[in-house]
Design a protein around this motif. Structure first.
Motif: not given
Length: 388
Positions: A13-26, A41-45
């Protein structure tokens, strides 16, 4: 000294996916001339990341792909004829494998390998010649690299400027060899994000690097950063959970005591916030009050779920998801462990319990038998419905 590569070790819940996406967008908004990809790895993610990008109108600027797709498309396919000359006109796919491919079991229960050491065709490719066994993808990618070292690195450098790897605790075995090559041989900036406590999946079954299963940070420290710092390990940026209140963080920290204690970014301002045990006789009232999502071990546990619960998920399949209220139907091993927090619990069971209890934004209930007892010093308490 390269310090632009980074590996974030996160809490749930620390926001790792949000961090990855926001950094990539930047990076994409800064007019990168080379491609940017987010790999997981997973299709869900993968679907979860695509939705985040679409919501920000950035899906056209950033590639999202699976780990298997990355290996097949950018390591194996362009150079496959250096290992399999006869497959020059074949477009290879992937054959999903549970366990290990190329094994047969005898009548007395022993297993043996069905291919000779140098029979790469039989080792890696299905009999129809059209697919690579999924458990051998990263091993084959490494084999192809050994025959095309400069060509593969030059090709990757010409395509990608940044590679982001989400849920990197799923990597195991030969995956680490590919990661090592990316970090030490290419000019690509690599960013990893994961929570080793949530290692409920592995990309394949393997006996290689089992010491580092789910623990990419240790692999990097001991095998990549030995003489030169290629990757910065960051254990502080994503330490606070934006999802879970402190009461859930406290229990989750006991599930995984070998890691730093979880912290909550939330202020406890809701009287509903709790992590409690729910006796079977109280489940109906609990469900009526909180309308929780049920988390179970597998389909066999469906029979135990309260009939009015509308959403039911397997514990291992909810990484990255969150819900206001959840109710966990623990296994017998989990029930035994809760009575004695310092007791033994299988690694996979421990990881799934951690994932399960940390899905909740407000409350986590854990179903126990009516006669279940706890030691007086237990962090957990029994839930009791309010009197009318």
């Amino acid at each position: 000294m390269r310090t632009n590569n980074i590996c974030y070790i996160a809490s749930a819940g620390a926001g790792k996916t949000t961090k990855v996406v926001s950094d990539a967008i930047n990076k994409a908004n800064n007019n990168s001339l080379k491609k940017i990809a987010i790999i997981t790895y997973t299709q869900n993610n993968q679907a979860h990341i695509r939705t985040k990008l679409e919501n920000q109108n950035m899906a056209h600027k950033i590639i999202v792909m699976g780990w298997f797709e990355f290996l097949l498309k950018h390591w194996i396919m362009p150079f496959k004829t250096t290992v399999f000359p006869q497959l020059i006109n074949t477009h290879l796919g992937i054959s999903p494998v549970e366990g290990k491919s190329g094994l047969m079991r005898t009548s007395n229960g022993k297993t043996f390998v069905t291919y000779k050491k140098d029979d790469f065709r039989k080792k890696y490719i299905t009999p129809d010649g059209n697919k690579v066994y999924s458990d051998k993808l990263s091993e084959l990618a490494n084999e192809v690299y050994q025959r095309n070292k400069l060509e593969i690195i030059d090709r990757l450098n010409s395509i990608f400027g940044y590679l982001y790897f989400d849920e990197c605790q799923d990597f195991v075995g030969f995956d680490y060899e590919i990661i090592k090559l990316l970090l030490t041989k290419t000019d690509i900036t690599c960013v990893f994000a994961g929570d080793p406590r949530q290692h409920t999946y592995s990309t394949h079954t393997t006996s290689k690097y089992t010491k580092y299963t789910g623990d990419i940070a240790s692999f990097i420290q001991e095998n990549i950063n030995k003489r030169k710092i290629y990757v910065t390990i960051d254990i502080t940026t994503l330490v606070e959970s934006y999802r879970c209140p402190m009461c859930i963080c406290d229990f989750a920290s006991l599930v995984m005591p070998q890691y730093p204690k979880m912290k909550s970014h939330k202020t406890e301002d809701s009287i509903e916030e709790h992590c409690m045990l729910v006796r079977s006789c109280d489940v109906e009232r609990y469900v009526n009050q909180f309308n929780p999502v049920a988390l179970i071990w597998d389909s066999k546990a469906m029979k135990n779920v309260h009939t009015s619960i509308k959403q039911i998920y397997n514990m291992g399949a909810v990484k990255g998801l969150d819900f206001p209220h959840i109710i966990v139907y623990p296994t017998s091993g989990m029930l035994k462990w809760i009575k004695n927090i310092s007791g033994e619990l299988a690694d996979t069971t421990r990881a799934k319990l951690y994932v399960a209890v940390t899905r909740a934004e407000i409350s986590t209930g854990i179903v126990v038998p009516d006669d279940y007892y706890l030691p007086l010093d237990s962090i957990l308490k029994f839930w009791e419905s309010k009197k009318d």
